[in-house]
Design a protein around this motif. Structure first.
Motif, PDB file in Angstrom:
ATOM      1  N   ILE A 106       0.018   8.798  -2.230  1.00 26.16           N
ATOM      2  CA  ILE A 106      -1.026   9.628  -2.848  1.00 26.16           C
ATOM      3  C   ILE A 106      -1.855  10.320  -1.762  1.00 26.16           C
ATOM      4  N   GLN A 107      -2.197   9.608  -0.697  1.00 29.48           N
ATOM      5  CA  GLN A 107      -2.953  10.222   0.408  1.00 29.48           C
ATOM      6  C   GLN A 107      -2.170  11.376   1.036  1.00 29.48           C
TER       7      GLN A 107
ATOM      8  N   ALA B  40      -2.170   7.455 -10.675  1.00 32.43           N
ATOM      9  CA  ALA B  40      -2.722   6.165 -10.270  1.00 32.43           C
ATOM     10  C   ALA B  40      -1.619   5.371  -9.598  1.00 32.43           C
ATOM     11  N   GLN B  41      -2.025   4.320  -8.894  1.00 33.04           N
ATOM     12  CA  GLN B  41      -1.029   3.483  -8.234  1.00 33.04           C
ATOM     13  C   GLN B  41      -1.423   2.026  -8.341  1.00 33.04           C
TER      14      GLN B  41
ATOM     15  N   GLY C  19      -0.377  -1.442  -6.279  1.00 36.55           N
ATOM     16  CA  GLY C  19       0.348  -2.077  -5.186  1.00 36.55           C
ATOM     17  C   GLY C  19       0.565  -3.546  -5.515  1.00 36.55           C
TER      18      GLY C  19
ATOM     19  N   SER D 138       0.814  -1.224   0.000  1.00 35.79           N
ATOM     20  CA  SER D 138       0.000   0.000   0.000  1.00 35.79           C
ATOM     21  C   SER D 138       0.847   1.274   0.000  1.00 35.79           C
TER      22      SER D 138
ATOM     23  N   CYS E 173      -2.254  14.359  -1.300  1.00 38.69           N
ATOM     24  CA  CYS E 173      -3.564  15.020  -1.194  1.00 38.69           C
ATOM     25  C   CYS E 173      -3.603  15.926   0.039  1.00 38.69           C
TER      26      CYS E 173
ATOM     27  N   ARG F 258      -6.625  16.125  -4.666  1.00 37.86           N
ATOM     28  CA  ARG F 258      -6.013  14.990  -5.369  1.00 37.86           C
ATOM     29  C   ARG F 258      -5.597  15.457  -6.751  1.00 37.86           C
TER      30      ARG F 258
ATOM     31  N   GLU G 260      -0.418   4.021  -2.466  1.00 33.97           N
ATOM     32  CA  GLU G 260      -1.669   4.646  -2.021  1.00 33.97           C
ATOM     33  C   GLU G 260      -1.402   5.590  -0.860  1.00 33.97           C
ATOM     34  N   SER G 261      -0.512   5.203   0.047  1.00 26.21           N
ATOM     35  CA  SER G 261      -0.146   6.072   1.178  1.00 26.21           C
ATOM     36  C   SER G 261       0.503   7.357   0.677  1.00 26.21           C
TER      37      SER G 261
END
Length: 133
Positions: free
Chosen positions: A20-21, A35-36, A38, A14, A24, A30, A17-18
């Protein structure tokens, strides 16, 4: 939307995703065309290659894509290598939050510039913390 290079993160678990968070949170929104993917330890790179190609298409508005991965030589990095198309889909390893923030800042420039800035952003993000005064 004008010229904008897409970004695809291919990472262990992850991590993407972390990142990207966190982006943000820092930017208060965003960013578009990011895109990601994992990759889990049990994933076969050949099984997830079609999904990687699909995500690549989703973030490519015609100006190219920078594929960013965490560890060169590991499964996510090897998957990233299969997506490269010199001049249009470029790749960089050693993904970090400073690297991603710098890449986002320069994604409306030429691919070569964005690549250089992403790498220098990663380098500049590594430093010994100074003692408090």
């Amino acid at each position: 939307m004008g010229e904008m290079i897409g970004i695809l993160l291919i990472t262990h678990g992850s991590f993407g995703e972390s990142l990207i968070q966190n982006v943000c949170h820092v930017l208060n929104k965003r960013p578009p065309l990011i895109a990601q993917l994992g990759v889990a330890a049990q994933d076969d790179p050949l099984d997830i290659l079609p999904l990687a190609r699909l995500l690549l298409k989703e973030v490519d508005c015609g100006d190219g894509v920078l594929v960013m991965t965490d560890v060169f030589g590991a499964t996510p990095g090897n998957l990233a290598l299969k997506l490269l198309e010199p001049g249009h889909v470029e790749g960089v390893a050693g993904l970090s939050l400073p690297m991603l923030l710098r890449a986002l800042t320069y994604r409306e420039k030429r691919m070569e510039t964005m690549l250089q800035k992403a790498i220098s952003g990663a380098h500049d993000g590594v430093l010994k913390l100074p003692p408090l005064a």
